[in-house]
Structures are given as structure tokens and as C-alpha cells.
Write an enzyme that holds these catalytic residues in place. Structure first.
Site, short mmCIF file in Angstrom:
data_model
loop_
_atom_site.label_atom_id
_atom_site.label_comp_id
_atom_site.label_asym_id
_atom_site.label_seq_id
_atom_site.Cartn_x
_atom_site.Cartn_y
_atom_site.Cartn_z
N SER A 57 0.82 -1.22 0.00
CA SER A 57 0.00 0.00 0.00
C SER A 57 0.85 1.26 0.00
O SER A 57 1.76 1.41 0.82
CB SER A 57 -0.88 -0.03 1.26
OG SER A 57 -1.26 1.29 1.62
N GLY A 58 0.51 2.19 -0.89
CA GLY A 58 1.22 3.47 -0.91
C GLY A 58 1.00 4.24 0.38
O GLY A 58 1.94 4.81 0.94
N LEU A 59 -0.24 4.25 0.85
CA LEU A 59 -0.55 4.95 2.10
C LEU A 59 0.26 4.37 3.26
O LEU A 59 0.88 5.09 4.03
CB LEU A 59 -2.05 4.84 2.40
CG LEU A 59 -2.49 5.37 3.77
CD1 LEU A 59 -2.27 6.87 3.89
CD2 LEU A 59 -3.97 5.02 4.04
N ASP A 69 0.91 10.49 2.06
CA ASP A 69 0.64 9.71 0.85
C ASP A 69 0.48 10.66 -0.34
O ASP A 69 -0.54 10.66 -1.02
CB ASP A 69 -0.64 8.87 1.09
CG ASP A 69 -0.90 7.87 -0.03
OD1 ASP A 69 0.02 7.61 -0.82
OD2 ASP A 69 -2.05 7.37 -0.10
N ASP A 96 1.08 -0.83 -5.12
CA ASP A 96 0.33 0.39 -5.35
C ASP A 96 1.28 1.37 -6.04
O ASP A 96 2.14 1.98 -5.40
CB ASP A 96 -0.13 0.92 -3.99
CG ASP A 96 -0.87 2.23 -4.08
OD1 ASP A 96 -0.99 2.77 -5.20
OD2 ASP A 96 -1.33 2.71 -3.03
N ASP A 98 0.64 4.18 -7.43
CA ASP A 98 0.11 5.55 -7.51
C ASP A 98 -0.24 5.88 -8.97
O ASP A 98 -0.94 5.13 -9.60
CB ASP A 98 1.10 6.55 -6.90
CG ASP A 98 1.17 6.40 -5.37
OD1 ASP A 98 0.26 5.75 -4.81
OD2 ASP A 98 2.12 6.90 -4.77
N GLU A 125 -3.33 4.46 -10.85
CA GLU A 125 -4.63 5.13 -10.74
C GLU A 125 -4.67 6.35 -11.67
O GLU A 125 -3.63 6.98 -11.93
CB GLU A 125 -4.88 5.54 -9.28
CG GLU A 125 -3.87 6.51 -8.69
CD GLU A 125 -3.88 6.55 -7.17
OE1 GLU A 125 -3.63 5.50 -6.54
OE2 GLU A 125 -4.14 7.62 -6.59
N LYS A 131 0.02 12.68 -6.57
CA LYS A 131 -1.35 12.35 -6.17
C LYS A 131 -1.58 12.66 -4.69
O LYS A 131 -0.65 12.97 -3.93
CB LYS A 131 -1.67 10.88 -6.47
CG LYS A 131 -0.65 9.85 -6.04
CD LYS A 131 -0.48 9.66 -4.54
CE LYS A 131 -1.72 9.27 -3.79
NZ LYS A 131 -1.83 7.81 -3.61
N ASN A 133 -4.04 10.99 -1.37
CA ASN A 133 -4.84 9.81 -1.02
C ASN A 133 -6.31 10.07 -1.35
O ASN A 133 -6.84 11.16 -1.15
CB ASN A 133 -4.68 9.49 0.46
CG ASN A 133 -5.37 8.18 0.81
OD1 ASN A 133 -6.56 8.16 1.12
ND2 ASN A 133 -4.64 7.09 0.74
N SER A 134 -6.97 9.04 -1.86
CA SER A 134 -8.34 9.18 -2.34
C SER A 134 -9.34 9.57 -1.27
O SER A 134 -10.43 10.08 -1.57
CB SER A 134 -8.80 7.86 -2.98
OG SER A 134 -7.94 7.54 -4.04
N ARG A 169 -6.71 1.57 -12.11
CA ARG A 169 -7.62 1.96 -11.03
C ARG A 169 -8.43 3.16 -11.46
O ARG A 169 -7.88 4.20 -11.84
CB ARG A 169 -6.78 2.26 -9.79
CG ARG A 169 -7.50 3.00 -8.69
CD ARG A 169 -6.67 2.91 -7.43
NE ARG A 169 -6.95 3.96 -6.49
CZ ARG A 169 -6.36 4.07 -5.31
NH1 ARG A 169 -5.44 3.17 -4.94
NH2 ARG A 169 -6.65 5.05 -4.49
N HIS A 200 -12.74 2.06 -7.35
CA HIS A 200 -12.58 2.53 -5.98
C HIS A 200 -13.77 3.40 -5.57
O HIS A 200 -14.35 4.09 -6.40
CB HIS A 200 -11.28 3.31 -5.85
CG HIS A 200 -10.72 3.31 -4.45
ND1 HIS A 200 -11.18 2.49 -3.44
CD2 HIS A 200 -9.72 4.04 -3.88
CE1 HIS A 200 -10.52 2.72 -2.34
NE2 HIS A 200 -9.62 3.65 -2.57
C1 SPV Z 1 -3.39 2.58 -0.57
O1 SPV Z 1 -3.50 1.67 0.26
O2 SPV Z 1 -2.41 3.32 -0.60
C2 SPV Z 1 -4.45 2.81 -1.54
C3 SPV Z 1 -5.80 2.44 -1.21
O3 SPV Z 1 -4.15 3.36 -2.56
S1 SPV Z 1 -6.55 3.82 -0.61
O4 SPV Z 1 -5.82 4.32 0.52
O5 SPV Z 1 -7.88 3.38 -0.29
O6 SPV Z 1 -6.60 4.82 -1.68
MG MG Z 2 -2.42 4.35 -2.57
#
Ligand code: SPV
Ligand code: MG
Length: 553
Positions: A57-59, A69, A96, A98, A125, A131, A133-134, A169, A200
């Protein structure tokens, strides 16, 4: 390719590549689950738990590095983390990626570098670099569809392993562009070659995800991240033909909680007592990081352990000749110029590369408590002699070792020469023993006779052999005095061990001294080699010896 954990745990190695196994997860009809990890350790935990894949996971990786993130960690820094995760595990990793860290050119370099690290798949994505975080802030701008499709195409064209997967994504629902836009983008990305679509959503209801899945009709595998709609039962996703569920950040989040709890408790209680029982043991850490495998590999690949000597130091006797100085401590612990005698000998052994030192204690044993040593106790020290003490370390006579008295001092070069000497049993003898006898008030203890006298010829390397030792040697026949230091090869140690057993059996052990054992070995046809020295050593038997110790130091 074999599995690291499989090797550690003795499981049959997996032969299908990580990329192939991940592709199978995407394409087979069952619903699969992959779990977030953010470093090598958490990746191992995910594999150990039984998951068939890892979400890098990027986060979580950003958070674990203490950054946001927002592409604050550079892509090569992320790559470092991924390398540890990949090396630590044998299950596929979906990274991930990004936005792909730039345009198509950055994307192709990313794919190349991921494949080099045995990463199975990457998800990109359709947002803009850098980017966010979503789940943060308001709607984020989306990438131009054609530009994003170019990135997917270039990624697919540049991958070397056909099984490497690229997941596109779709952020249209998150950004509020609606279902039609989400479907339009998914279709375009699918046509561009994406191996799966990650749709997502950030709402707590699974409605829009399930709605997408229905409309999409399984044109390509669908991947979801139910972080916000976490209450939805997995069966509902199965019923909608979802291929893969990503549990996206829960190892990172539980780590924060656990670290806070334990830190706070230790901080407030100023003690570890309350936490010790509920946290992983150090042993578990060793297990998780595969230390058992390393020990096996060392046994297989390191040069013979025979090269590493251990040392047995016999220090059980009181040393009554020193009078009240030994009321509370054994003589080996008497201070000689600021350090106990025994400490000096241990340091010298350590300096010569002998780290594994075991001291056989007896009189006032608790006084001998150096942290770096092993100990054996001869609790019958008052009624027995040195062979009984050596027998207390019988288990150590299973490889090459040194045996010494704890009350002697000698020069480091003597030890170096002894360690280099060939021969299974080699003792050190002082050729100038008569000088010592004349100058010394101390008693000359262990005379030895040899097949050749000491030679001053510098080039004379021929071995000298022992012909007798101890009380059986008269001063007229003596060639030297044993100083209380000998070396055994693995074979020599086995011979000595067997002789000790024989002496225990015939009742001569308890009262035996090392010269007795040497005489028995010679009588049994074994060769005992002698290495001559010329003075420069002493043993401490009385206060005058102590005074002389100042000179030798
Ligand atoms: C991550 O885990 O970094 C993701 C998923 O990209 S989310 O945080 O839901 O965007
Ligand atoms: Mg991410």
C-alpha cells in the site's frame, strides 16, 4: 524460484512464479484476498497468516516512513521497501504504483524495476502526479483518458514476463464524475491492455461498487478496496463476481494502535512488567526473520567451526597459599594491577580470537560473574583436583579447545603460537624452568620430560614430544615445566574426553591432575606435542608471586 519461508519452514518449494500465481488469482473465478504490508516484517506476517498475496500500500508504506501519501517518498525509496518485502516473502506482491510516478516513460521504467524485484503486479490510478490519497479532501483532477491509456499500453509493451499484471484503477466514483464516466474509463483501460480494473469508492455503502460490477459484467477481472464499506459481507462480493479484495491498510493501522498502547504503558509505569507478556517475544522475532535457516546455512557453508577455538579455564581452587586474600574470592579473582587475574586471561583469549570461554568455578563461585563467559561448577572442589573440574566441562570436549589454569599469566604471543601449532594435543612448557626455580620462592609444579631438549636454533621446527609429566619426572630428567596451558584439536579433545571417562570409571578421576592424564595418553600410544617457551609467564600461588606479577605486566 523457491520460497524463502518454505525454506525456513521446510515446506516444499513453490515452483510457479509469483507473477503467474497472481495472474491466476485475477483470472480464476473464485474470490481472492490480499492483505496490506508496508515493510519486510509485515509482509512476512501476511504470508505466515496464510494470505496468497500482498498489497504493498502506498498509504501504508508512506506512513511507515513517516511521510504523507502524496508522493513524498520518492519512487526509488518505495522501491527499496518493495525489495525488502519481496525478498522476505514467497507470495505475489501487488504494488500500489500511484499514478506511475510520471508519464508513460516513468511507467515503463517502473515496470522494468518492479520485475527485477520479482514483483507480480502493479496498480496505477487515473489521477495526476503528485497524487493525494483518495480519502482526503475534495475531488481530485483525473488523468486524461488517452494519456492514461498510453501509460497502460507502454507498461504492457515493456513488461518482460507475460504474467506480470497491470491493474488500472478508476477514480471516477471517488472524484464524483459518476458511474457512466467510471464505466467509460474502465472500458478504455481494458482495451488498452489492463489485466484488471480496480474500481474505488469512498462511501460506506457498497451500492456504487456493486452497481459498477453489475454493469461491467465481468468484461475484465474487478478488484476492490472495501476500506470504507467494510461492513459488507464477502459473500456479497462473491455474488457480484469480484475477483480480488484488497484489505488495504490494516496492518499499518493496528501497528499504530499497538505501538501507542505499549509506549504509553511503559512511559507511565516506568517498567516493562505490564507489557512483556502481551507482546511478541524476542524469540518470535528471530523465528519470523528466519534465524534457524541462517544457523543451518552457517553449518553448511561457513569454513569448519574447528577454526574457532573454545576455551576451558580451570578456576575451582581457593589458592590457600594466598592466605586471607582468598577469604572471600578465589585466587583467580585477585586483583593484579587493577584487574582480576582471570579477567586478564579472558581478555587475552578474546584478543586471540577465542570468544567462547567457559570457566569451571568452585570455591566462592559467585565471585566469578563476568557476563561474557559460560560457567560450569565443580561443587566438590574441596575434595577433588583439576581433572574433576575438567570433567565438569566434559560436554565442551566436542571440538577444538584450549585448556588453561585460571591463575596463570603469560604473554599473548605464546597463545598465538600455540593456536598455530599443529598436533592434536599440544602443551606449553617453559624450558627455563630452572631459572624460575632458583629465583622463585614458589614451588615448581609440573615438570615434563621430552624427547628433545629446547633448541636455540631458530630454524629448528621439528616437533618435540612429551615422554612424561608431573611427579614421575625428576629434576634431572626434566626438559621443562608445563605452564598450565594446552591446546586440543577436535580429535585431541575426543581423546581427552575418552580418557576422562575411563578415569571416572576406574576411580582415578577425583584425585587426578592434568599431568596424570597426559601420562595415561602417552602410555596409550598417543602423541603429546610440546611447545617450548623461555620464561615470561607466572602462576600465582603466594604473595611473592603476586609481587612478581607486577614485573611481568
Ligand atoms: C493505498 O492503500 O495506498 C491505496 C488504497 O491506494 S486507498 O488508501 O484506499 O486509496
Ligand atoms: Mg495508494
Amino acid at each position: 524460484m523457491t520460497s524463502n519461508l518454505a525454506l525456513v519452514e521446510g515446506r516444499a518449494p513453490v515452483t510457479m512464479s509469483k507473477a503467474a500465481r497472481f495472474r491466476e488469482m485475477l483470472t480464476q473465478s473464485s474470490l481472492d484476498f490480499i492483505m496490506e504490508a508496508h515493510n519486510g516484517l509485515s509482509a512476512r506476517v501476511v504470508e505466515e497468516t496464510g494470505f496468497s498475496g500482498i498489497w504493498a500500500s502506498g498509504l501504508s508504506m508512506s506512513a511507515a516512513l513517516g511521510v504523507r501519501d502524496n508522493n513524498e517518498a520518492s519512487w526509488t525509496q518505495v522501491m527499496e521497501v518493495l525489495e525488502f518485502m519481496s525478498d522476505a516473502t514467497s507470495i505475489p506482491i501487488l504494488v500500489d504504483g500511484d499514478t506511475g510516478y510520471g508519464n508513460f516513460n516513468n511507467m515503463r521504467r517502473l515496470v522494468k524495476k518492479l520485475e527485477q524485484r520479482d514483483i507480480a503486479a502493479v496498480c496505477i490510478e487515473d489521477k495526476l502526479f503528485p497524487k493525494t490519497n483518495s480519502f482526503l479532501g475534495s475531488a481530485q483532477p483525473l488523468a486524461d483518458i488517452d494519456e492514461f491509456c498510453g501509460k497502460i499500453k507502454e507498461g504492457k509493451d515493456s513488461q518482460r514476463d507475460d504474467n506480470f499484471s497491470i491493474i488500472a484503477r478508476v477514480e471516477a466514483l471517488i472524484s464524483g464524475w459518476g458511474m457512466d464516466e467510471a464505466l467509460r474509463r474502465a472500458e478504455a483501460y481494458h482495451r488498452a491492455g489492463a489485466d484488471a480494473i480496480l474500481i474505488h469508492s469512498k462511501v460506506s455503502d457498497p451500492g456504487e461498487i456493486l452497481g459498477f460490477a453489475k454493469e461491467w459484467g465481468n468484461r475484465a477481472p474487478v478488484v476492490i478496496v472495501p476500506t470504507m464499506y467494510y461492513a459488507t459481507p464477502a459473500q456479497q462480493f462473491r455474488d457480484h463476481d469480484i475477483s480480488l479484495i484488497i484489505w488495504a491498510n490494516h496492518n499499518m493501522r493496528v501497528a499504530i494502535q499497538a505501538m501507542r498502547d505499549v509506549s504509553r504503558e511503559i512511559f507511565e509505569s516506568e517498567s516493562l512488567l505490564g507489557v512483556e507478556e502481551r507482546i511478541s517475544s524476542v524469540k518470535e522475532v528471530f523465528e519470523l526473520t528466519g534465524n534457524a535457516e541462517l544457523a543451518e546455512a552457517e553449518a553448511r557453508y561457513l569454513p569448519s567451526r574447528d577454526a574457532g577455538y573454545k576455551s576451558i579455564v580451570l578456576a575451582a581452587s581457593r589458592g590457600a597459599g594466598l592466605g586471607s586474600l582468598t577469604d572471600d574470592i578465589p585466587k583467580c579473582m585477585i586483583d593484579v594491577r587493577g584487574q582480576p587475574l582471570l579477567r586478564r586471561q579472558i581478555s587475552m583469549l578474546n584478543d586471540a580470537g577465542v570468544q567462547d570461554v567457559t570457566v569451571v568455578r568452585g570455591y566462592k563461585k559467585d565471585a566469578i560473574d563476568f557476563p561474557s563467559i559460560g560457567v560450569r561448577d565443580n561443587d566438590d572442589f574441596a575434595e577433588t583436583k583439576e581433572l574433576q573440574s575438567l570433567a565438569c566441562a566434559r560436554d565442551l570436549l566436542n571440538g577444538s579447545c584450549l585448556v588453561s589454569y585460571g591463575d596463570i599469566l603469560f604473554r599473548p604471543y605464546m597463545l598465538d603460537a600455540l593456536l598455530r601449532a599443529e598436533g592434536d594435543i599440544v602443551i606449553v612448557a617453559d624450558a627455563l624452568w630452572q631459572d624460575r626455580e632458583q629465583s622463585s620462592e614458589g614451588l615448581v609444579r609440573d615438570l615434563v620430560s621430552c624427547d628433545r631438549a629446547f633448541s636455540t636454533d631458530f630454524l629448528d621446527d621439528d616437533p618435540v614430544h612429551l615422554t612424561g609429566a608431573g611427579a614421575s619426572v625428576s629434576p634431572e630428567d626434566a626438559s621443562g615445566e608445563w605452564i598450565g596451558l594446552l591446546k586440543l584439536s577436535e580429535a585431541g579433545a575426543a581423546l581427552v574426553g575418552a580418557e576422562l571417562d575411563a578415569m571416572a570409571a576406574d576411580g582415578s578421576l577425583a584425585n587426578g591432575e592434568i599431568p596424570d592424564l597426559l601420562n595415561r595418553l602417552i602410555a596409550g600410544g598417543h602423541k603429546v606435542q610440546v611447545q617450548y617457551i623461555t620464561g615470561q609467564w607466572l602462576d600465582i600461588d603466594d604473595v611473592l608471586d603476586l609481587a612478581r606479577a607486577r614485573n611481568i605486566l
